[in-house]
Design a protein around this motif. Structure first.
Motif, PDB file in Angstrom:
ATOM      1  N   ASN A 268     -22.136  32.175 -18.801  1.00 50.24           N
ATOM      2  CA  ASN A 268     -21.734  31.061 -17.946  1.00 50.24           C
ATOM      3  C   ASN A 268     -20.304  30.792 -18.055  1.00 50.24           C
ATOM      4  N   GLN A 270     -17.605  32.554 -16.792  1.00 51.06           N
ATOM      5  CA  GLN A 270     -16.795  32.484 -15.570  1.00 51.06           C
ATOM      6  C   GLN A 270     -17.458  31.577 -14.680  1.00 51.06           C
ATOM      7  N   THR A 271     -17.020  30.613 -14.113  1.00 49.78           N
ATOM      8  CA  THR A 271     -17.661  29.536 -13.344  1.00 49.78           C
ATOM      9  C   THR A 271     -17.264  29.614 -11.758  1.00 49.78           C
ATOM     10  N   SER A 272     -18.052  28.860 -11.093  1.00 42.32           N
ATOM     11  CA  SER A 272     -17.828  28.636  -9.722  1.00 42.32           C
ATOM     12  C   SER A 272     -16.509  27.929  -9.395  1.00 42.32           C
ATOM     13  N   VAL A 275     -16.911  24.035 -10.171  1.00 45.10           N
ATOM     14  CA  VAL A 275     -16.858  23.809 -11.642  1.00 45.10           C
ATOM     15  C   VAL A 275     -15.456  23.902 -12.222  1.00 45.10           C
ATOM     16  N   SER A 276     -14.741  24.946 -11.682  1.00 45.51           N
ATOM     17  CA  SER A 276     -13.123  25.003 -12.093  1.00 45.51           C
ATOM     18  C   SER A 276     -12.356  23.972 -11.810  1.00 45.51           C
ATOM     19  N   VAL A 301     -10.450  30.629  -9.205  1.00 43.81           N
ATOM     20  CA  VAL A 301     -11.087  30.222 -10.488  1.00 43.81           C
ATOM     21  C   VAL A 301     -10.305  30.978 -11.448  1.00 43.81           C
ATOM     22  N   THR A 304     -12.438  32.820 -17.202  1.00 41.61           N
ATOM     23  CA  THR A 304     -13.486  32.047 -17.900  1.00 41.61           C
ATOM     24  C   THR A 304     -13.361  30.834 -18.502  1.00 41.61           C
ATOM     25  N   LEU A 306     -15.304  28.541 -19.243  1.00 38.09           N
ATOM     26  CA  LEU A 306     -16.263  27.972 -20.170  1.00 38.09           C
ATOM     27  C   LEU A 306     -16.473  28.953 -21.402  1.00 38.09           C
ATOM     28  N   TYR A 413      -8.709  24.830 -21.472  1.00 34.05           N
ATOM     29  CA  TYR A 413      -9.270  24.145 -20.451  1.00 34.05           C
ATOM     30  C   TYR A 413      -9.682  22.747 -20.549  1.00 34.05           C
TER      31      TYR A 413
END
Length: 511
Positions: A268, A270-272, A275-276, A301, A304, A306, A413
């Protein structure tokens, strides 16, 4: 940073440049006498299992049995009929294959450390483990991915070897060349029981872990395992049941490691874009700033976002090592850093450029985590560590490096701090700008975490490795990639993270 330490370390590291220029490298070393046999190694505390006895293998046949004598005859015949290629492999694997399999991992990290490019329409397709052939191919072996691959590899080797040592001294079956003195031994003789083969533990656990991490290399890794297992039989130390038992331990511990990996949250990381964007907007609402990717075309994005939520090895939770807030843009501390970076850019010395380039570890290299594994391999050989000691060294160091990366990405992040190139008009770096926020510096955290573990295990090298870590940190400032507080705070963050692994090491029974 201490200027005199940085100068000394730069001289040392730049003198090593010829060794590291074409990364990764394969160390040239011969079989050596282990500094310690670690007879009690089977009682050390493992990481993934409760004890070495948890991994079961058959009771070995007595050396006087017809079954063992038949295996012995097969070993002798195979040695007598060795080919030139087999002799070359036997020499290359040496008696510490922990180093050789780590080098294979570094080779694959460098091969796959290639950022996926944009599609013809300017969009990006992410690597997908379900379709590793791509395009783009899976994986993109960036620093977080590399740190994770190396951690699982090393931990599986370490736990598997604890199990091997447990059974070696439980059954005390001697080496083939000790049973039959006419059998030549290829390496330096060690008084270590042969059943199960520690080399086979390493070969099979490594092949299984690395195949999961680099699925397109399955055939290559299978061939390397085959070469290694064959070399074990041709060494004169083992018979086939020694190797089969070691291979069973290796496969069993790798399965346990990969079970953990399947639920550690990396899938999970690497997000969409949605989400980013939400992570960036949350930081903006919290602090009034956010990092913006300045690539063209702009990657939608960051890398990573997350990864900071991936399961840690030895740190209880990510908040335990999260650093305090960076300077507010426009503050006195911030403006002092702006001036410093402008001065460096205007007056870059040859030494600063060399330091920045040496530690760059960018695309097509084995990344900062790999750089420190290379250093560790050299110390392992220098101090003549057994396979078990070598695996322990790499396991604790790579757990600290991965935990450091997780802590660093949490800070990146959470704070979403802009990079200098985003904030300073007309500012330019002397290297590419990474695709993730600035604070804290990944190079600094990875390097400090690694150096602290190495300083603990190799106290005679403590001053030098800590100086290297400081230089790795300041190299990013010299290159214009980071603010100085990214580096200084990141260095302390890495040290804080490493202490958790060191504490664990101090109570595992090995010291």
């Amino acid at each position: 940073m201490k200027k005199h330490l940085l100068y000394i370390s730069s001289v040392i590291l730049l003198s090593l440049g010829a060794c590291h220029k074409d990364l990764p490298t394969e160390l040239e070393f011969e079989s050596y006498q282990y500094a310690s046999l670690d007879e009690d190694g089977g009682e050390w505390s493992p990481v993934l299992i409760s004890a070495g006895s948890e991994l079961e293998i058959p009771v070995p046949a007595e050396t006087s049995s017809s079954a063992y004598q038949s295996e012995l005859a097969m070993t002798k015949s195979a040695i007598q009929n060795m080919t030139a290629a087999q002799k070359e492999n036997l020499t290359r694997w040496t008696n510490n294959p922990v180093v050789r399999w780590n080098e294979i991992a570094l080779e694959l990290i460098a091969k796959y450390n290639l950022i996926p490019g944009p599609n013809a329409d300017g969009t990006y397709t992410l690597p997908n483990p379900a379709t590793p052939e791509g395009p783009p191919g899976f994986p993109f072996a960036h620093p977080p991915y590399a740190s994770r691959a190396l951690a699982y590899l090393s931990v599986a080797q370490f736990d598997g070897l604890i199990a091997a040592w447990h059974y070696k001294y439980l059954y005390n079956r001697p080496a083939a060349y000790q049973v039959d003195s006419s059998i030549p031994f290829a390496y330096i003789k060690q008084e270590i029981p042969a059943y199960p083969s520690d080399g086979a533990v390493i070969a099979s656990s490594s092949r299984k872990i690395l195949t999961a991490m680099f699925p397109l290399e399955a055939a290559y890794l299978e061939q390397k395992e085959k070469e290694h297992l064959e070399s074990l039989l041709l060494s004169g130390e083992f018979v086939s049941s020694d190797v089969e038992a070691g291979s069973k331990i290796g496969n069993d511990i790798a399965a346990k490691a990969l079970a953990r990996a399947s639920t550690d949250g990396m899938k999970n990381a690497q997000t969409s874009k949605a989400v980013s964007d939400s992570i960036a907007n949350a930081a903006f609402e919290r602090f009034g700033w956010k990092w913006v990717n300045l690539e063209s075309p702009q990657r939608p994005v960051g890398l990573t976002p997350l990864f900071g939520k991936v399961k840690m090895w030895n740190v209880p939770n990510v908040e335990a090592t999260r650093p305090g807030m960076p300077p507010v843009p426009g503050s006195e501390e911030y403006e002092a850093d702006v001036k410093m970076l402008k001065d460096y850019a205007a007056k870059r010395t040859l030494e600063h450029r060399k330091i920045a380039n040496f530690w760059q570890d960018g695309l097509g290299t084995y990344t900062p985590p790999g750089h420190w594994n290379d250093f560790a391999n050299r110390f392992i050989v220098k101090y003549k560590m057994s396979t078990l000691r070598a695996a322990r060294t790499l396991a604790y160091m790579n757990m600290a490096i991965m935990d450091g990366g997780i802590s660093c990405w949490d800070a990146k992040y959470y704070y979403h701090y802009p990079r200098p190139i985003q904030q300073i008009d007309g500012f330019e770096t002397i290297a590419g700008t990474p695709n993730f926020p600035s604070y804290t510096s990944g190079h600094s955290v990875f390097s400090a975490a690694a150096s602290e573990v190495l300083a603990y295990i190799f106290p005679n090298e403590a001053s030098m490795v800590r100086a290297w870590a400081e230089e790795a940190a300041v190299s990013r400032v010299y290159g214009g990639i980071h603010w100085s507080f990214d580096a200084t705070v990141g260095t302390q963050q890495g040290r804080n993270v490493a202490q958790y692994s060191i504490n664990r090491a101090a109570s595992d029974g090995a010291d």
